[in-house]
Scaffold this active site. Structure first.
Site, PDB file in Angstrom:
ATOM      1  N   SER A 167       0.841  -1.476  -0.256  1.00 40.23           N
ATOM      2  CA  SER A 167      -0.369  -0.210  -0.076  1.00 40.23           C
ATOM      3  C   SER A 167       1.108   1.383  -0.193  1.00 40.23           C
ATOM      4  CB  SER A 167      -0.404   0.246   0.920  1.00 40.23           C
ATOM      5  OG  SER A 167      -1.627   1.183   1.569  1.00 40.23           O
ATOM      6  N   ASP A 315      -6.139   0.659  -9.500  1.00 42.18           N
ATOM      7  CA  ASP A 315      -7.006   1.076  -9.408  1.00 42.18           C
ATOM      8  C   ASP A 315      -7.691   1.550 -10.409  1.00 42.18           C
ATOM      9  OD1 ASP A 315      -6.667   2.371  -6.681  1.00 42.18           O
ATOM     10  OD2 ASP A 315      -6.152   4.114  -7.094  1.00 42.18           O
ATOM     11  N   LYS A 342     -11.481  -0.846  -1.331  1.00 45.34           N
ATOM     12  CA  LYS A 342     -11.357   0.365  -2.362  1.00 45.34           C
ATOM     13  C   LYS A 342     -12.680   1.562  -1.464  1.00 45.34           C
ATOM     14  CE  LYS A 342      -7.264   0.221  -3.087  1.00 45.34           C
ATOM     15  NZ  LYS A 342      -6.246   1.057  -2.838  1.00 45.34           N
TER      16      LYS A 342
HETATM   17  C1  S3P Z   1      -2.731   6.007  -3.103  1.00 45.99           C
HETATM   18  C2  S3P Z   1      -2.882   4.254  -3.705  1.00 45.99           C
HETATM   19  C3  S3P Z   1      -3.451   3.175  -3.033  1.00 45.99           C
HETATM   20  C4  S3P Z   1      -4.889   3.875  -4.574  1.00 45.99           C
HETATM   21  C5  S3P Z   1      -5.151   5.006  -4.377  1.00 45.99           C
HETATM   22  C6  S3P Z   1      -4.281   5.784  -4.151  1.00 45.99           C
HETATM   23  C7  S3P Z   1      -1.813   6.465  -3.782  1.00 45.99           C
HETATM   24  O1  S3P Z   1      -4.091   3.132  -2.450  1.00 45.99           O
HETATM   25  O2  S3P Z   1      -5.766   2.464  -4.660  1.00 45.99           O
HETATM   26  O3  S3P Z   1      -6.078   4.871  -5.175  1.00 45.99           O
HETATM   27  O4  S3P Z   1      -2.204   7.808  -3.810  1.00 45.99           O
HETATM   28  O5  S3P Z   1      -0.986   6.430  -2.333  1.00 45.99           O
HETATM   29  P1  S3P Z   1      -3.302   1.928  -1.093  1.00 45.99           P
HETATM   30  O6  S3P Z   1      -1.905   2.694  -1.355  1.00 45.99           O
HETATM   31  O7  S3P Z   1      -4.089   1.899  -0.270  1.00 45.99           O
HETATM   32  O8  S3P Z   1      -3.896   0.633  -1.633  1.00 45.99           O
END
Ligand code: S3P
Length: 433
Positions: A167, A315, A342
């Site tokens: 993440s 995403d 999500k």
């Molecule tokens: C993001 C990380 C992702 C993604 C989100 C944007 C970011 O989430 O799904 O839309 O800007 O760091 P996760 O880190 O929870 O996977």
């Protein structure tokens, strides 16, 4: 309630530019605000998510001027933020809430983070636990979900932390907290995730050492103001990558798209399915790779999506599922349990919507199997998830009848102007309040 209506028989063609990258836009405001000096941002995403981040820093005393996609941030330095008068409302944005939590954990004042219904149900334990291990004091009335109360701290300890899930939000939250900690923090991820925070910190003059899945950062580094040009968002471009692939005899160019290799999983997956995608004019803009992307119609085949591509396309799965439904044969996704936490449970909500269009599928705890075939029309509930609403708008290109998508107001969180841009490119789409 806002709905989108799409008639069958649409297409996409020509040349378009989608709005600015959401992840980079959030980070541009956060880092400019705690830098010393005045930063200039162009290409900023005027979506509700990134605007909530902007407002949060204004309410912590940062002077920010915005004219459309141009933003000027008068940074206050690492220790110059003020206690906000009221709770900071992060709306629908998990990125804003998780990144700000890391930053607020290191401030000397108390603060509260709140969000909308969807955000108030999303898991925050993944950031609260490591921040508490750094010495932060964070409380939630309902376990590990928003509203979150952060108590002012005089100092945090550095952390050496293997993140349990891939993440970028968790990594970035900890990198921001680490700026306020004594000593060096080390974060190790189970798989590489988007690295915009690391790249942008370097752009602000910080030393951040990345090697494979490990990132190291020393606390108390000062950031110096800089210029940031936000490229077009590959996550928004993804809708049109699929649209042009499933349309017949067409060619579409997406201009000035961010093609950071930690974000291009969607291109790799679509190419494995047989898509005809070419990157043109590849260049580097302020530390982020950018290209124009040309897509031509292609006949797509079902595949077993390699698990290592999942965090690099996290995403884009709603619209990748539409590509799978239009492909010949089966597509199997596994190792993608994160999709369930999500803006909606994207496996469940996509499965419901695809089933409503007559697509055969088998949802699984960590993925889905989709059998390509003809798609009918129908009524879809997006459950307030922007990417679900846009994905089903693209499905209309291949559907035999019209598709109505309900609960679509949140499209504005990431892609203001989606309906107009899609209509201009050739999709038969309209919005109804
Ligand atoms: C993001 C990380 C992702 C993604 C989100 C944007 C970011 O989430 O799904 O839309 O800007 O760091 P996760 O880190 O929870 O996977």
């Amino acid at each position: 309630m806002t709905s989108i209506e799409c008639l069958p028989g649409g297409t996409v063609g020509g040349s378009i530019r989608v709005p600015g990258d959401k992840s980079i836009s959030h980070r541009s405001i956060i880092l400019s605000s705690i830098a010393q000096g005045t930063s200039h941002i162009s290409g900023f995403l005027q979506g509700e998510d990134s605007l909530n981040t902007l407002k949060a820093f204004q309410s912590m005393g940062v002077s920010i001027e915005r004219e459309g996609t141009r933003v000027i941030v008068h940074g206050v330095g690492l220790h110059g933020l003020n206690k906000p008068d009221k709770s900071l409302d992060m709306g629908n944005s998990g990125t804003a809430m998780r990144l700000l939590l890391g930053l607020l954990a290191g401030q000397s004042f108390d603060s509260t983070l709140v969000g909308d219904k969807s955000l108030s149900q999303r898991p925050m334990k993944r950031v609260i636990e490591p921040l508490q291990a750094m010495g932060a004091r964070i409380e939630s009335q309902f376990g590990y979900t928003a509203p979150l109360n952060v108590s002012g701290m005089s100092k945090l300890n550095a952390i050496n932390y293997p993140t349990p899930m891939a993440s970028a939000q968790v990594k970035s939250c900890l990198l921001l907290a680490a700026l306020y900690a004594e000593g060096e923090s080390v974060i190790v991820e189970p798989a590489v995730t988007r690295d915009h925070t690391e790249r942008m910190l370097r752009g602000f003059g910080c030393q951040v050492i990345s090697h494979d899945r490990q990132v190291r950062i020393q606390g108390h580094q000062q950031l110096s103001a800089t210029e940031i040009e936000v490229p077009a968002d590959i996550s928004s471009a993804a809708f049109f990558l699929v649209a042009a692939s499933i349309a017949t005899r067409t060619e579409l160019t997406l201009e000035h798209v961010g093609v950071n290799p930690t974000r291009t999983g969607v291109i790799d997956i679509l190419r494995l399915m047989g898509a005809d995608i070419t990157l043109l004019n590849q260049r580097d803009i302020g530390g982020e790779p950018v290209a124009d992307i040309r897509v031509r119609s292609a006949s797509l085949q079902g595949i077993h999506i390699p698990e290592e591509l999942v965090p690099l396309a996290i995403d884009e799965f709603p619209v990748i599922f539409i590509a799978a439904a239009c492909a010949q044969g089966e597509t199997l996704l596994s190792g993608a349990g994160e999709l369930r936490v999500k803006e909606s449970d994207r496996i469940e909500v996509m499965a419901q919507g695809l089933s409503a269009l007559g697509v055969q599928l088998e949802p699984r705890p960590d993925g889905i199997k989709i059998f390509g075939g003809p798609m009918a029309g129908g009524v879809i509930n997006s459950h307030g998830d922007h990417r679900i609403a846009m994905a089903f708008s693209i499905a209309s290109i291949a559907a035999s009848e019209s598709i109505r998508i309900e609960d679509c107001a949140n499209v504005d969180t990431s892609f203001p102007g989606f309906v107009d841009l899609a209509a201009g490119a050739g999709i038969k789409i309209s919005i109804h309040a």
